[in-house]
Design a protein around this motif. Structure first.
Motif, PDB file in Angstrom:
ATOM      1  N   GLY A  44       0.801  -1.220   0.000  1.00  0.00           N
ATOM      2  CA  GLY A  44       0.000   0.000   0.000  1.00  0.00           C
ATOM      3  C   GLY A  44       0.833   1.270   0.000  1.00  0.00           C
ATOM      4  N   LYS A  45       2.148   1.128  -0.040  1.00  0.00           N
ATOM      5  CA  LYS A  45       2.993   2.320  -0.118  1.00  0.00           C
ATOM      6  C   LYS A  45       2.902   2.939  -1.516  1.00  0.00           C
ATOM      7  CE  LYS A  45       6.157   1.231   3.521  1.00  0.00           C
ATOM      8  NZ  LYS A  45       7.433   1.571   4.060  1.00  0.00           N
ATOM      9  N   THR A  46       3.227   4.216  -1.570  1.00  0.00           N
ATOM     10  CA  THR A  46       3.155   4.965  -2.827  1.00  0.00           C
ATOM     11  C   THR A  46       4.533   5.503  -3.182  1.00  0.00           C
ATOM     12  OG1 THR A  46       0.880   5.607  -2.378  1.00  0.00           O
ATOM     13  CG2 THR A  46       2.085   6.964  -3.952  1.00  0.00           C
ATOM     14  N   ARG A  47       4.885   5.376  -4.440  1.00  0.00           N
ATOM     15  CA  ARG A  47       6.125   5.985  -4.949  1.00  0.00           C
ATOM     16  C   ARG A  47       5.714   7.267  -5.662  1.00  0.00           C
ATOM     17  NH1 ARG A  47       8.863   1.885  -7.153  1.00  0.00           N
ATOM     18  NH2 ARG A  47      10.350   1.908  -5.461  1.00  0.00           N
ATOM     19  N   ALA A  48       6.343   8.359  -5.275  1.00  0.00           N
ATOM     20  CA  ALA A  48       6.029   9.655  -5.869  1.00  0.00           C
ATOM     21  C   ALA A  48       7.247  10.196  -6.611  1.00  0.00           C
ATOM     22  CB  ALA A  48       5.597  10.640  -4.784  1.00  0.00           C
ATOM     23  N   PHE A  49       6.981  10.971  -7.629  1.00  0.00           N
ATOM     24  CA  PHE A  49       8.019  11.557  -8.468  1.00  0.00           C
ATOM     25  C   PHE A  49       7.794  13.070  -8.548  1.00  0.00           C
ATOM     26  CE2 PHE A  49       7.053   7.267  -9.854  1.00  0.00           C
ATOM     27  CZ  PHE A  49       8.299   6.659  -9.810  1.00  0.00           C
ATOM     28  N   PRO A  50       8.119  13.801  -7.466  1.00  0.00           N
ATOM     29  CA  PRO A  50       7.905  15.247  -7.486  1.00  0.00           C
ATOM     30  C   PRO A  50       8.871  15.938  -8.446  1.00  0.00           C
ATOM     31  CG  PRO A  50       9.121  14.627  -5.531  1.00  0.00           C
ATOM     32  CD  PRO A  50       8.731  13.350  -6.220  1.00  0.00           C
ATOM     33  N   GLU A  51       8.430  17.056  -8.960  1.00  0.00           N
ATOM     34  CA  GLU A  51       9.213  17.804  -9.938  1.00  0.00           C
ATOM     35  C   GLU A  51       9.011  19.292  -9.699  1.00  0.00           C
ATOM     36  OE1 GLU A  51       8.248  18.332 -14.579  1.00  0.00           O
ATOM     37  OE2 GLU A  51       8.804  16.301 -13.998  1.00  0.00           O
ATOM     38  N   ILE A  52      10.113  20.034  -9.727  1.00  0.00           N
ATOM     39  CA  ILE A  52      10.018  21.489  -9.689  1.00  0.00           C
ATOM     40  C   ILE A  52      10.798  22.053 -10.868  1.00  0.00           C
ATOM     41  CG2 ILE A  52       9.752  21.595  -7.174  1.00  0.00           C
ATOM     42  CD1 ILE A  52      12.671  22.641  -7.017  1.00  0.00           C
ATOM     43  N   VAL A  53      10.442  23.263 -11.241  1.00  0.00           N
ATOM     44  CA  VAL A  53      11.207  23.997 -12.248  1.00  0.00           C
ATOM     45  C   VAL A  53      11.719  25.258 -11.579  1.00  0.00           C
ATOM     46  CG1 VAL A  53      11.128  25.247 -14.443  1.00  0.00           C
ATOM     47  CG2 VAL A  53       9.832  23.125 -14.169  1.00  0.00           C
ATOM     48  N   VAL A  54      13.016  25.487 -11.717  1.00  0.00           N
ATOM     49  CA  VAL A  54      13.624  26.713 -11.204  1.00  0.00           C
ATOM     50  C   VAL A  54      14.117  27.485 -12.422  1.00  0.00           C
ATOM     51  CG1 VAL A  54      15.416  27.711  -9.750  1.00  0.00           C
ATOM     52  CG2 VAL A  54      14.329  25.543  -9.077  1.00  0.00           C
ATOM     53  N   ARG A  55      13.543  28.662 -12.622  1.00  0.00           N
ATOM     54  CA  ARG A  55      14.026  29.519 -13.712  1.00  0.00           C
ATOM     55  C   ARG A  55      15.161  30.372 -13.171  1.00  0.00           C
ATOM     56  NH1 ARG A  55       8.774  31.116 -14.046  1.00  0.00           N
ATOM     57  NH2 ARG A  55       9.397  33.290 -13.908  1.00  0.00           N
ATOM     58  N   VAL A  56      16.317  30.259 -13.788  1.00  0.00           N
ATOM     59  CA  VAL A  56      17.459  31.089 -13.439  1.00  0.00           C
ATOM     60  C   VAL A  56      17.343  32.340 -14.303  1.00  0.00           C
ATOM     61  CG1 VAL A  56      19.969  31.239 -13.421  1.00  0.00           C
ATOM     62  CG2 VAL A  56      18.840  29.058 -12.894  1.00  0.00           C
ATOM     63  N   GLU A  57      17.133  33.493 -13.641  1.00  0.00           N
ATOM     64  CA  GLU A  57      16.894  34.721 -14.381  1.00  0.00           C
ATOM     65  C   GLU A  57      17.977  35.751 -14.082  1.00  0.00           C
ATOM     66  OE1 GLU A  57      12.098  34.418 -14.993  1.00  0.00           O
ATOM     67  OE2 GLU A  57      12.842  35.956 -13.625  1.00  0.00           O
ATOM     68  N   THR A  58      18.522  36.308 -15.158  1.00  0.00           N
ATOM     69  CA  THR A  58      19.537  37.352 -15.061  1.00  0.00           C
ATOM     70  C   THR A  58      19.216  38.433 -16.099  1.00  0.00           C
ATOM     71  OG1 THR A  58      20.983  36.266 -16.676  1.00  0.00           O
ATOM     72  CG2 THR A  58      21.361  35.739 -14.343  1.00  0.00           C
ATOM     73  N   LYS A  59      19.911  39.532 -15.974  1.00  0.00           N
ATOM     74  CA  LYS A  59      19.773  40.597 -16.966  1.00  0.00           C
ATOM     75  C   LYS A  59      20.357  40.089 -18.285  1.00  0.00           C
ATOM     76  CE  LYS A  59      21.166  45.325 -17.925  1.00  0.00           C
ATOM     77  NZ  LYS A  59      22.022  46.431 -17.538  1.00  0.00           N
ATOM     78  N   ALA A  60      19.627  40.294 -19.364  1.00  0.00           N
ATOM     79  CA  ALA A  60      20.103  39.858 -20.680  1.00  0.00           C
ATOM     80  C   ALA A  60      21.286  40.722 -21.115  1.00  0.00           C
ATOM     81  CB  ALA A  60      18.983  39.956 -21.703  1.00  0.00           C
ATOM     82  N   TRP A  61      22.270  40.095 -21.675  1.00  0.00           N
ATOM     83  CA  TRP A  61      23.436  40.803 -22.173  1.00  0.00           C
ATOM     84  C   TRP A  61      23.193  41.219 -23.607  1.00  0.00           C
ATOM     85  CZ3 TRP A  61      28.807  39.299 -20.161  1.00  0.00           C
ATOM     86  CH2 TRP A  61      28.750  39.034 -18.798  1.00  0.00           C
ATOM     87  N   PRO A  62      23.979  42.170 -24.112  1.00  0.00           N
ATOM     88  CA  PRO A  62      23.818  42.566 -25.520  1.00  0.00           C
ATOM     89  C   PRO A  62      24.007  41.366 -26.448  1.00  0.00           C
ATOM     90  CG  PRO A  62      25.229  44.113 -24.351  1.00  0.00           C
ATOM     91  CD  PRO A  62      24.994  42.953 -23.421  1.00  0.00           C
ATOM     92  N   ALA A  63      23.361  41.422 -27.590  1.00  0.00           N
ATOM     93  CA  ALA A  63      23.441  40.324 -28.564  1.00  0.00           C
ATOM     94  C   ALA A  63      24.891  39.962 -28.857  1.00  0.00           C
ATOM     95  CB  ALA A  63      22.733  40.728 -29.856  1.00  0.00           C
TER      96      ALA A  63
END
Length: 129
Positions: free
Chosen positions: A52-71
């Motif tokens: 009766g045990k349950t296997r879980a597969f949690p998932e998170i998304v971490v967006r790494v955000e920085t100031k965009a550099w010039p092209a």
């Protein structure tokens, strides 16, 4: 217990990093750059065995955000923040009842909007309850 306990364990692991950038939690207020934007991304649950045990597969998304550099310029700051995040979740790591089975999945950057470069990092774990 449920899969959300796994999400919480993964999020705590991000929040307790040594010297992290700003961290924006789910439904939290935005903060200045650079930052990690954390989102619980779902996952799955399945019976683990006949007890009766349950296997879980949690998932998170971490967006790494920085100031965009010039092209045409290279994104050194974002690479360092991605590397620090990935290093925090090595395969085989166990904490708060969860286990990291594979390295975080660093996805291609999202299109730059409002001068912000955003790189999603998907973090998955397994736990049994």
């Amino acid at each position: 217990m449920s899969i959300t306990a796994g999400h919480q364990a993964l999020i705590r692991r991000v929040v307790t990093m040594t010297d992290p950038p700003n961290i924006v939690l789910p439904n939290g207020e935005g903060k200045g750059l650079p930052r990690y934007v954390v989102q619980a991304a779902g996952g799955a649950q399945t019976p683990a065995d006949m007890t009766g045990k349950t296997r879980a597969f949690p998932e998170i998304v971490v967006r790494v955000e920085t100031k965009a550099w010039p092209a045409g310029q290279y994104f050194i700051e974002s690479d360092a923040l991605v590397a620090a995040l990935v290093a925090r979740f090595p395969p085989g790591a166990k904490f708060d009842g969860v286990k990291i089975d594979r390295a975080p999945d660093v996805r291609p950057s999202l299109p730059v909007t409002d001068g912000v470069l955003s790189i999603p990092v998907v973090i998955r774990a397994t736990f049994i309850f």
